[in-house]
Each structure stands twice: as C-alpha cells, then as structure tokens.
Design an enzyme around this catalytic site. Structure first.
Site, PDB file in Angstrom:
ATOM      1  N   SER A 170       0.643  -1.280   0.567  1.00 50.90           N
ATOM      2  CA  SER A 170      -0.346   0.013  -0.102  1.00 50.90           C
ATOM      3  C   SER A 170       0.518   0.900  -0.024  1.00 50.90           C
ATOM      4  O   SER A 170       1.980   2.042  -1.210  1.00 50.90           O
ATOM      5  CB  SER A 170      -0.706   0.043   1.000  1.00 50.90           C
ATOM      6  OG  SER A 170      -2.096   1.318   1.164  1.00 50.90           O
ATOM      7  N   ASP A 222       4.746  24.130  -0.615  1.00 53.18           N
ATOM      8  CA  ASP A 222       6.015  24.016  -1.637  1.00 53.18           C
ATOM      9  C   ASP A 222       6.382  22.234  -1.107  1.00 53.18           C
ATOM     10  O   ASP A 222       7.705  22.199   0.013  1.00 53.18           O
ATOM     11  CB  ASP A 222       6.649  25.109  -0.576  1.00 53.18           C
ATOM     12  CG  ASP A 222       6.243  25.396   0.430  1.00 53.18           C
ATOM     13  OD1 ASP A 222       5.802  24.394   1.217  1.00 53.18           O
ATOM     14  OD2 ASP A 222       7.208  25.656   1.643  1.00 53.18           O
ATOM     15  N   HIS A 258      -7.741  -6.076  -1.304  1.00 50.82           N
ATOM     16  CA  HIS A 258      -6.181  -4.355  -0.996  1.00 50.82           C
ATOM     17  C   HIS A 258      -5.368  -5.246   0.469  1.00 50.82           C
ATOM     18  O   HIS A 258      -3.661  -5.002  -0.384  1.00 50.82           O
ATOM     19  CB  HIS A 258      -6.737  -2.813  -0.436  1.00 50.82           C
ATOM     20  CG  HIS A 258      -5.262  -2.181  -0.071  1.00 50.82           C
ATOM     21  ND1 HIS A 258      -4.777  -1.372  -0.956  1.00 50.82           N
ATOM     22  CD2 HIS A 258      -4.981  -1.572   0.766  1.00 50.82           C
ATOM     23  CE1 HIS A 258      -3.425  -1.060  -0.586  1.00 50.82           C
ATOM     24  NE2 HIS A 258      -3.574  -1.105   0.832  1.00 50.82           N
TER      25      HIS A 258
END
Length: 460
Positions: A159, A382, A435
């Site tokens: 993951s 940023d 998953h």
C-alpha cells in the site's frame, strides 16, 4: 543493547530473542530529522527496525529484505509467531521491519507527543519531514549500516509502503536489488494528484457498498435506522466514549476498513448486529450501545495513529496543496453520499472509503487539538518532489507488482497508468485478493512476485 560504531554512534543493535519459529533482533538508528541540511546541525530522531530470521539462520549469509508498511502513519507488524508472508520471506532473507519515522518506536508522533509543540505552525514545520522522501532517506541510512558491505537490498512495499518503494526507485535506485509492490503503485504526476485519486475512487466505493448490501440486505434498514437516530439526536449525533461525537457522516467512515479488506464486510455486519442496547426496563428510550460506540472508535484508530489523518492527503502532493481534496470531491457526489437525505428517501446509506475530511478534526476527540495544523497542511504548497518520472522511465531495477483489480484504496486504472511509466515492471493483475492480499494470502502473493522476477512465471 550493544552500540555499533561504524561511522559513529548512530546504530545500536540488541541481542537476539525468540518468538515461535523466529529469531528477532532490535536495531535503533539515530538519523537526521532533515536530510537537506547539514547533518551535524539537523535535529535528530530515532528510527527503529526489527530484524527477523528463521530459527537457526541468525548468522547464515542471506540477502536482506526491507518491508515498508502501509499507512501513512502506521508501524510495522509485531511478529508473535512464524506465519504468513514473513515465514515465506525468511526462507531466503533477513527481513527488516522498519517502523517508518513517526510510528511505532521511531520517535512516535502521538496525540501526547505532538502536544509538546508550541503552535500549529511549529507542528507543521516538523511534520513536513515525515513523508516518503525522508522514509527513503532513513532506509538508505539503515541499509548502509546494516547490510554487509552496504550492498543493495530487496524492498517489499505494501500500500503506502509501495508508494515509498516508487520514491525509492526515483531517488536511490543504487540501494535496490529488486522491488516488490503489493497494492501500492501511486499516481506520479506533478502537482497534487489527490483530486484524480478521489474522483477515480468514488465509483468503486459505490460498487463495494452495493456488494455489501447484497451480502447483508438486512443491514440496509439497520444502518438507515442508525442514521435517523443520529440525525434526530441533540447536536446531530451522540457522544462517543472518548468525548467526540458520532454523526451520520462519521458513521459513513466505517467504509474505510469495512469495504476494502478481505473480511471487512463480515466485521462491519457483526458490528451492526450489536448497535442497539436491549430494552431491559419497559419504556426505556432506544439508544445506541456502548459496545458499538467503543467499537467505532477502535475501528478507526485515530487516537493511536493520528499521523494517518494529518498526513494522508500530503502523500499526493508535489509542489501543490490538496485544499482538502476528499471533502471537495465528495461534494461533487453528495447526491449519492448524503446519509440523512438517503435515509429520508428510503435509499441505502453509502459508506465512504479512504478519505480524510476536515470535520473529523471537530468530531473525533483525539484529532481536535490538531485542527489548525491540519488546515495548514491542507493549504501547504511547497511540498518537495516524491517521484522522478524520467528516472522511472529508465528504471533498471527489477520490479514486480501485484495490482488488485477491485482495490478500493489504490485505484486499478491509476495504478496501471503509473506502471506504464516504470521501466521493466512486471505486473500481476488479480481479483483473487483485495487490498490486504499480502496479509490474507499467507505467502502466496510474495511467492508469486518473487517467481515473476526469478523467471518462474511466464512472461505472457
């Protein structure tokens, strides 16, 4: 614990100890908080890694495999006995379970430890160092001190750990012998990819909801009754044991684990079986049980792993802010996900998926103190790069990836788009697992990926 002084007193290694059929050894490394400045002047943090081998192989020369855990903000599993993928890996590797910085025993960022920060701004300045780029820097720091002759190692990323693996391929491929990704191929375009992630995920989430209610049709009415009860309660919800509040939209977040893992449907259903207290005294008003409210809080684990909520959307950001992406994209789908309106109209209530919303920092008690920091993180622009597309295009490191067709967390379409940008990658596309396939499939998923790279599986 012995101190290893190669390159300085920055590595302490403990003695070997045992759990059934495994031998373990603890390592602690003192690393810079900020690798971009002079290391001598940077504040230091501790990173913990546990070495795991099969019994009798402590001194046997074997290659090393670094496991990168899913998250962000979760520690590595703690082995209690041999089994699963760890046993398979220990057949040929020294396995390194590294608690990613800020988790487990790696200078953990908890609700209590983060409260030491004097302001939300100070906390954000600290948290900006806890993303995949610095997780990779930590891994390289450890590899050079732990692997004999500082040789390359294999990385297994599950993951979010797979996202870190792709960052590793981008910026430190010289440290890699091979990379194995399980449900963990990230979007790599510049800017913030969170909007595209959430837009792609809503359709699979609706599909998983439909499957859940087809499996447990009786829960349609149960969940609807709970939503009506919560909406009609004073303040639009009921108090949680910790001091937070359970609202209809909070209830929907149970889909995070309930819809996306192998046994999630069953666990969610059994949880709703005990949602109401029995009426022991005739005439007592109906109320949601403490059992359910406590289970709700334990299910989400924001009190023990707040870093997940704080840093989640930042994992998609490179030079751009997320602006609370999941919240904005959900608004585009509100006609389907408005729980109160769905209950009023007699429709099934849809659970949401892997999404963090700003109102969680009001409704979840453990997160309230971090509301200002969460808002600053959502507006932060940023963020440094996490991937280098040109390097990935020219990748020479052997890479194999398990891509789960029905993965609710990492979208299949977006994962395959990124895979096309990674030179030489071998894909195993399967709907046999969800998953959590690495955990659920014993050693099969790991064995299959290793087989792809060892020529044991056909190319086509």
């Amino acid at each position: 614990m012995a101190t290893v002084t190669a390159g300085g007193t920055d590595h302490a290694a403990g003695d070997w100890y045992s759990v059934p059929e495994l031998r373990l050894r603890d390592h602690r490394f003192t690393v810079p908080l900020d690798y971009s400045c002079d290391r001598a002047s940077s504040p230091k943090i501790s990173v913990f890694a546990r070495e795991v081998v099969a019994v009798g192989k402590e001194d046997k020369p074997q290659e090393y495999l670094l496991y990168l855990q899913g998250g962000p903000g979760f520690e590595c599993p703690r082995p209690t006995e041999a089994g699963g993928w760890i046993s398979k890996a220990c057949e040929e590797y020294h396995v390194i379970l590294m608690d990613q910085r800020g988790t487990g025993l790696s200078t953990p960022l908890t609700t209590s430890s983060m409260s030491q920060m004097k302001s939300a701004k100070d906390l954000v300045e600290y948290l900006k160092h806890f993303r995949a780029d610095n997780i990779v820097n930590d891994a390289e720091f450890i590899r050079k001190r732990l692997v004999p002759d500082a040789g390359p190692w294999t990385v297994l990323g599950q993951s979010y750990g797979g996202f870190c693996g792709v960052t590793y391929l981008s910026f430190a491929p010289q440290g890699l012998k091979q990379v194995l990704l399980t449900g963990g191929i990230p979007p790599i375009k510049g800017g913030c990819t969170a909007d595209s992630v959430y837009r792609a995920c809503f359709e699979p989430i609706v599909c998983q909801n439909e499957k859940y209610y087809k499996r447990f049709p009786q829960d349609i009415e149960v969940v609807r009754d709970v939503v009506n009860y919560l909406a009609g309660s004073e303040g639009g919800g009921v108090p949680l044991p910790s001091g937070g509040i359970l609202t209809p939209r909070g209830l929907q977040t149970l889909g995070l684990s309930g819809l996306g893992s192998s046994s999630g449907f069953e666990r969610l259903h059994y949880m709703f079986e005990r949602v109401w207290d029995p009426v022991i005294v005739p005439g007592t008003p109906k109320q949601i049980s403490y059992y359910f409210l406590n289970a709700f809080e334990r299910w989400l684990a924001y009190d023990t792993n707040p870093l997940y909520a704080l840093m989640h959307e930042s994992i998609y950001c490179q030079g751009a802010s997320s602006h609370w992406s999941a919240h904005r994209i959900r608004a585009e789908n509100e006609s389907k996900f408005d729980a109160i309106k769905a209950a009023r109209d007699g429709r099934p209530i849809l659970f949401t998926g892997e999404m963090i919303f700003p109102w969680m920092f009001d409704e979840i008690h453990a997160l309230r103190q971090f509301k200002d920091a969460a808002n600053l993180l959502a507006e932060k622009e940023d963020w440094p790069p996490l991937y280098d597309v040109a390097t990935l295009n020219n990748n020479k490191v052997p890479v194999a990836a398990a891509v789960y067709y029905e993965d609710m967390f990492v979208n299949f379409k977006l994962a395959t788009e990124t895979a096309a940008e990674i030179g030489g990658i071998r894909l195993w596309v399967t709907n046999e697992y969800m998953h959590s396939g690495l955990r659920d499939g014993a050693g099969h998923v790991l064995a299959h990926l290793l087989g792809l790279l060892k020529g044991k599986k056909p190319l086509f």
